[in-house]
Scaffold this motif. Structure first.
Motif, PDB file in Angstrom:
ATOM      1  N   UNK A   1      -5.192   6.013 -10.118  1.00 34.99           N
ATOM      2  CA  UNK A   1      -5.165   5.324  -8.836  1.00 34.99           C
ATOM      3  C   UNK A   1      -4.747   3.876  -9.072  1.00 34.99           C
ATOM      4  N   UNK A   2      -3.785   3.429  -8.308  1.00 41.87           N
ATOM      5  CA  UNK A   2      -3.302   2.062  -8.430  1.00 41.87           C
ATOM      6  C   UNK A   2      -4.175   1.127  -7.604  1.00 41.87           C
ATOM      7  N   UNK A   3      -4.655   0.074  -8.226  1.00 40.73           N
ATOM      8  CA  UNK A   3      -5.464  -0.911  -7.514  1.00 40.73           C
ATOM      9  C   UNK A   3      -4.637  -2.147  -7.182  1.00 40.73           C
ATOM     10  N   UNK A   4      -3.351  -2.029  -7.330  1.00 41.68           N
ATOM     11  CA  UNK A   4      -2.442  -3.135  -7.070  1.00 41.68           C
ATOM     12  C   UNK A   4      -2.219  -3.294  -5.567  1.00 41.68           C
ATOM     13  N   UNK A   5      -2.200  -4.543  -5.131  1.00 39.77           N
ATOM     14  CA  UNK A   5      -1.855  -4.800  -3.737  1.00 39.77           C
ATOM     15  C   UNK A   5      -0.355  -4.607  -3.577  1.00 39.77           C
ATOM     16  N   UNK A   6       0.038  -4.201  -2.388  1.00 41.09           N
ATOM     17  CA  UNK A   6       1.439  -3.886  -2.125  1.00 41.09           C
ATOM     18  C   UNK A   6       2.030  -4.836  -1.093  1.00 41.09           C
ATOM     19  N   UNK A   7       1.777  -6.122  -1.244  1.00 35.69           N
ATOM     20  CA  UNK A   7       2.332  -7.058  -0.273  1.00 35.69           C
ATOM     21  C   UNK A   7       3.855  -6.977  -0.306  1.00 35.69           C
ATOM     22  N   UNK A   8       4.463  -7.209   0.842  1.00 29.63           N
ATOM     23  CA  UNK A   8       5.897  -6.981   1.001  1.00 29.63           C
ATOM     24  C   UNK A   8       6.737  -7.893   0.101  1.00 29.63           C
ATOM     25  N   UNK A  40      -2.602  -2.997   4.237  1.00 30.37           N
ATOM     26  CA  UNK A  40      -2.585  -3.080   2.779  1.00 30.37           C
ATOM     27  C   UNK A  40      -3.895  -3.665   2.255  1.00 30.37           C
ATOM     28  N   UNK A  41      -4.386  -4.690   2.925  1.00 28.72           N
ATOM     29  CA  UNK A  41      -5.656  -5.310   2.525  1.00 28.72           C
ATOM     30  C   UNK A  41      -6.804  -4.298   2.651  1.00 28.72           C
ATOM     31  N   UNK A  42      -6.818  -3.528   3.725  1.00 31.20           N
ATOM     32  CA  UNK A  42      -7.870  -2.523   3.930  1.00 31.20           C
ATOM     33  C   UNK A  42      -7.819  -1.463   2.832  1.00 31.20           C
ATOM     34  N   UNK A  43      -6.620  -0.997   2.495  1.00 36.22           N
ATOM     35  CA  UNK A  43      -6.472  -0.009   1.426  1.00 36.22           C
ATOM     36  C   UNK A  43      -6.974  -0.594   0.106  1.00 36.22           C
ATOM     37  N   UNK A  44      -6.593  -1.806  -0.185  1.00 40.20           N
ATOM     38  CA  UNK A  44      -7.003  -2.450  -1.438  1.00 40.20           C
ATOM     39  C   UNK A  44      -8.529  -2.583  -1.519  1.00 40.20           C
ATOM     40  N   UNK A  45      -9.166  -2.965  -0.415  1.00 36.72           N
ATOM     41  CA  UNK A  45     -10.624  -3.108  -0.403  1.00 36.72           C
ATOM     42  C   UNK A  45     -11.308  -1.763  -0.657  1.00 36.72           C
ATOM     43  N   UNK A  46     -10.774  -0.707  -0.108  1.00 41.54           N
ATOM     44  CA  UNK A  46     -11.346   0.620  -0.311  1.00 41.54           C
ATOM     45  C   UNK A  46     -11.144   1.057  -1.761  1.00 41.54           C
ATOM     46  N   UNK A  47      -9.939   0.873  -2.280  1.00 45.38           N
ATOM     47  CA  UNK A  47      -9.633   1.297  -3.643  1.00 45.38           C
ATOM     48  C   UNK A  47     -10.427   0.529  -4.692  1.00 45.38           C
ATOM     49  N   UNK A  48     -10.783  -0.714  -4.407  1.00 49.49           N
ATOM     50  CA  UNK A  48     -11.556  -1.503  -5.372  1.00 49.49           C
ATOM     51  C   UNK A  48     -13.060  -1.305  -5.217  1.00 49.49           C
ATOM     52  N   UNK A  49     -13.474  -0.523  -4.207  1.00 40.59           N
ATOM     53  CA  UNK A  49     -14.882  -0.239  -4.009  1.00 40.59           C
ATOM     54  C   UNK A  49     -15.605  -1.255  -3.151  1.00 40.59           C
ATOM     55  N   UNK A  50     -14.887  -2.217  -2.601  1.00 36.26           N
ATOM     56  CA  UNK A  50     -15.518  -3.215  -1.738  1.00 36.26           C
ATOM     57  C   UNK A  50     -15.968  -2.595  -0.421  1.00 36.26           C
ATOM     58  N   UNK A  51     -15.304  -1.511  -0.013  1.00 36.56           N
ATOM     59  CA  UNK A  51     -15.672  -0.775   1.197  1.00 36.56           C
ATOM     60  C   UNK A  51     -15.621   0.707   0.884  1.00 36.56           C
ATOM     61  N   UNK A  52     -16.433   1.476   1.583  1.00 33.28           N
ATOM     62  CA  UNK A  52     -16.430   2.924   1.429  1.00 33.28           C
ATOM     63  C   UNK A  52     -15.901   3.565   2.698  1.00 33.28           C
ATOM     64  N   UNK A  53     -15.200   4.677   2.515  1.00 34.57           N
ATOM     65  CA  UNK A  53     -14.684   5.422   3.658  1.00 34.57           C
ATOM     66  C   UNK A  53     -14.383   6.837   3.201  1.00 34.57           C
ATOM     67  N   UNK A  54     -14.006   7.664   4.128  1.00 36.46           N
ATOM     68  CA  UNK A  54     -13.642   9.037   3.772  1.00 36.46           C
ATOM     69  C   UNK A  54     -12.255   9.056   3.134  1.00 36.46           C
TER      70      UNK A  54
END
Length: 85
Positions: A1-8, A40-54
């Motif tokens: 899983x990539x934890x890299x941000x994908x800013x444009x 992108x920020x929301x995805x990054x927060x989820x992938x880094x464990x800062x937020x949980x979701x389905x």
């Protein structure tokens, strides 16, 4: 899983000037750019464990991010093509 941000800008460094010009001159592009950044920020927060979701929600966010990126990329390429001619 990539934890890299994908800013444009990171995704399209060769188009930095075009992105800046579009952000300042095209309201539709600017709105989509901001939405892309938020998703992108929301995805990054989820992938880094800062937020949980389905997993389904994360996948939907990633699809939304990809759709926005495709649209933004097309707009940048069109702008660059017009500027070159």
């Amino acid at each position: 899983m990539s934890l890299e941000k994908h800013d444009l800008i990171h995704e399209m460094p060769e188009s930095k000037e075009a992105i800046h010009n579009l952000k300042t001159s095209d309201n539709h592009f600017a709105k989509m750019f901001d939405e892309y950044h938020d998703v992108d920020h929301a995805v990054h927060r989820i992938e880094t464990g800062a937020e949980n979701t389905s997993d389904d929600h994360l996948e939907n966010l990633k699809k939304q991010r990809l759709n926005l990126k495709d649209q933004l990329t097309a707009m940048v390429r069109e702008y660059e093509g017009a500027a070159a001619s």
